[in-house]
Design an enzyme around this catalytic site. Structure first.
Site, PDB file in Angstrom:
ATOM      1  N   HIS A  41       0.819  -1.217   0.000  1.00  0.00           N
ATOM      2  CA  HIS A  41       0.000   0.000   0.000  1.00  0.00           C
ATOM      3  C   HIS A  41       0.855   1.271   0.000  1.00  0.00           C
ATOM      4  O   HIS A  41       0.331   2.371  -0.147  1.00  0.00           O
ATOM      5  CB  HIS A  41      -0.997  -0.001   1.172  1.00  0.00           C
ATOM      6  CG  HIS A  41      -0.367   0.185   2.513  1.00  0.00           C
ATOM      7  ND1 HIS A  41      -0.034  -0.888   3.325  1.00  0.00           N
ATOM      8  CD2 HIS A  41      -0.002   1.300   3.181  1.00  0.00           C
ATOM      9  CE1 HIS A  41       0.508  -0.425   4.436  1.00  0.00           C
ATOM     10  NE2 HIS A  41       0.537   0.905   4.376  1.00  0.00           N
ATOM     11  N   ASP A  85       0.002  -7.711   1.635  1.00  0.00           N
ATOM     12  CA  ASP A  85       0.454  -6.322   1.545  1.00  0.00           C
ATOM     13  C   ASP A  85       1.979  -6.230   1.570  1.00  0.00           C
ATOM     14  O   ASP A  85       2.568  -5.615   2.451  1.00  0.00           O
ATOM     15  CB  ASP A  85      -0.178  -5.527   2.691  1.00  0.00           C
ATOM     16  CG  ASP A  85      -0.047  -4.039   2.519  1.00  0.00           C
ATOM     17  OD1 ASP A  85       0.022  -3.580   1.368  1.00  0.00           O
ATOM     18  OD2 ASP A  85      -0.010  -3.335   3.539  1.00  0.00           O
TER      19      ASP A  85
END
EC number: 3.4.21.-
Length: 98
Positions: A41, A85
């Site tokens: 992210h 992630d």
């Protein structure tokens, strides 16, 4: 880091800042001379890696900014949720000790 304290530059030599669009956006860890591990992210266009920064003053760290050579993500990562992630960032190889 929110509420963190500045540390000695030699205490955490493997930490890097991720910088793009005139702002700091995330951090990462140097795995070796070629690779940085970060969160997916934290990805951004025209990202730069800043190393050996003791404070969040990115403008003073122009000589310690390097461009990203390539970024890798999990193939089946779902952007809609924080899933897998992980981002591997390949940086250009140079003679730096950082």
């Amino acid at each position: 880091v929110i509420g963190g304290a500045e540390c000695n530059i030699n205490e955490h030599r493997s930490l890097v800042l991720l910088y793009y669009s005139s702002r700091l956006f995330g951090g990462g860890t140097l795995i070796n001379k070629e690779w940085v591990l970060s969160a997916a992210h934290c990805d951004g266009e025209n990202m730069k890696i800043i190393y050996x920064x003791x404070x969040x003053x990115x403008x003073x760290x122009k000589d310690r900014q390097i461009r990203v050579a390539k970024k890798y993500f999990c193939r089946d990562r779902k952007k809609s949720v924080i899933d897998k992630d992980i981002m591997l960032i390949k940086k250009p190889v140079n003679g730096s000790t950082h």
